[in-house]
Design a protein around this motif. Structure first.
Motif: not given
Length: 498
Positions: A455-456, A327, A459, A324, A373, A370
């Motif tokens: 994304i933030t 990314r 995670t 993450s 993950r 990505n």
């Protein structure tokens, strides 16, 4: 964790490779062919709705909501049904035979370009009702078929490290299956004259639907004849109370973390706006497919090779967090460079090859973490099945995978609604030859900002994933010991007279 010592036999079981190259390739091919159908229904129904039928993009939202309400009733019931079936050495295989043909017929019918009424406002409502009518039987059967497939992530091998590799490779082929159907907009760019060439786009869709139908039948045949279930636990008849099955999910911390992360990612979703960005900002809708071929595919190969190795070196939680962070750096740089005036400016019309190559290079770099993950997610979901069995004494892979599937559909509906909301907010005009400067600026900036936030936030739940590789090995050993005891007890019980 219990303090059971992993015996020599269990350790050897974890070192032996159980899946042959032939079986792995059959499983890979099945994943590819299966996800072609999923990619068509989940990824391209909206494209068909807007670009072929010419329906209002925002009207896709209510259809998705109706579908998800139905999913909410059927998916958990399908999972419970799957887990409560009587079985001995096989649990999933029979369902491929039962669902293959009905699902193929229903999928094809959903993509027929039928116009029900000359007036657009009435036609869109009738078309929505037609798709929903087909979806009523489609969803429970598709969930049952998908649950049977996903249960193989746990049953195909008792070797956890081998399982990581099997899952990584099958997920790569799943991605390729979805990408193959996702390339429909690229084919639009090759064989149609523009956004208003509805007849050409309709023909392309009909060919794609026929190909996907055949692929889906072949997938079921391969799973039925070529792929083995090796670990089906418990081996005796399993008749659990339905409420107890779902209460068991609440004890499964690992599964709840995965669901929470996915839910956050679904709520904060950029939708499927890329295809419109390529058509108008870059002036070439076919380049949307090139990005997948040139940027996405090599990155996917690297991630498939890398993920199992990372699982040997690091804890899965740390891999997710590291992916993450990577990314965020890559996409943040992409947003900054794409908004600057000059050769990489993507906030307006920029048909230069440099802009397309910049987009492709960024997609390649972003897709490596990505994809790692994404593949790791399915490995961790399989781990959550083990953890749930260890906590409750019952293996409820059906409920785990259908609940995950339900959440994925709910997330998909939010994504579809996000697309319509974003396009409407930006002033997007369906099937128009050009868009306004404000719309094209928003097509790049708004989805990118949403992605960074997504994304933030998605995670954060993984910071609470605290089951290590060593502890997971202990879970597997405890389950094996428990099942052996149950099997011995069942063998000692006297057989009742007929």
């Amino acid at each position: 964790m219990e303090n059971t010592v992993i015996d020599r036999e269990e350790q050897q079981q974890q070192e032996v490779k159980h899946v042959s190259v032939r079986e792995q390739m059959a499983f890979n091919a099945s994943a590819l062919l299966r996800d072609m159908s999923r990619g068509l229904f989940i990824g391209q129904l909206q494209t068909f709705w807007i670009m072929v039928m010419g329906n209002d993009a925002l009207m896709m939202g209510p259809l998705q909501v109706l579908q998800r309400i139905w999913d909410g009733f059927t998916d958990p019931a399908v999972g419970a049904y799957f887990d409560r079936q009587t079985y001995t050495t096989e649990k999933a295989r029979r369902f491929f035979k039962k669902t293959a043909i009905p699902l193929t017929v229903l999928l094809v019918l959903m993509f027929l370009p039928i116009r029900f009424h000359a007036q657009d406002s009435i036609n869109v409502l009738l078309h929505m009702g037609f798709i929903m009518l087909l979806y009523l039987p489609f969803d429970p059967m598709e969930s049952l078929n998908g649950t049977a497939f996903h249960s193989y992530y746990n049953s195909i091998t008792p070797n956890v490290q081998e399982r990581n590799g099997v899952i990584a490779r099958s997920r790569m082929f799943s991605s390729l299956g979805g990408a193959a159907v996702g390339g429909i907009p690229m084919i639009f760019g090759w064989f149609t004259s523009g956004p208003d060439d509805v007849a050409g786009r309709t023909r392309i869709f009909m060919i794609a639907v026929a190909v996907v139908g055949v692929a889906f039948l072949l997938y079921n045949l391969l799973m039925y004849t070529q792929v083995k279930e090796r670990i089906v636990s418990p081996p005796q008849t399993q008749q659990q109370k339905i409420l107890r099955i779902f209460r068991g999910l609440l004890k499964n911390r690992l599964f709840l973390i995965l669901v929470l992360s996915n839910t956050i990612g679904g709520i904060i979703n950029r939708g499927g706006t890329d295809v419109f960005l390529f058509e108008y900002n870059l002036g070439d809708i076919s380049w949307h497919g090139y990005v997948g071929l040139i940027g996405g595919f090599p990155a996917l190969l690297i991630a498939t090779w890398l993920m199992p190795k990372l699982c040997q070196w690091f804890e899965k939680r740390d891999i997710v967090i590291g992916s993450s962070i990577a990314r965020l750096i890559i996409r943040g740089t992409f947003l900054f460079m794409g908004t600057r005036p000059g050769m990489f400016n993507l906030t307006g019309v920029n048909t230069a090859m440099s802009a397309r190559l910049f987009f492709t290079a960024s997609a390649f770099l972003n897709e490596i973490p990505n994809a790692v993950r994404g593949q790791l997610y399915w490995s961790m979901l399989a781990d959550s099945v083990d953890y749930g069995e260890w906590k409750t004494g019952k293996r409820n892979d059906g409920v785990v995978y259908t609940t995950e599937g339900l959440m994925g559909k709910l997330i998909g509906s939010v994504g579809a609604m996000s697309t319509g909301i974003i396009l409407r907010t930006l002033g997007f005009v369906e099937q128009a030859p050009a868009q306004s400067a404000r719309t094209m600026h928003g097509l790049f900036v708004v989805p990118m900002v949403i992605e960074l936030i997504s994304i933030t936030c998605s995670t954060i739940p993984f910071f609470f994933w605290n089951v290590t590789r060593k502890q997971h090995a202990q879970v597997i050993a405890d389950i094996a010991a428990r099942n052996e005891t149950v099997a011995d007890t069942a063998a000692e019980e006297p057989v009742e007279a007929a």
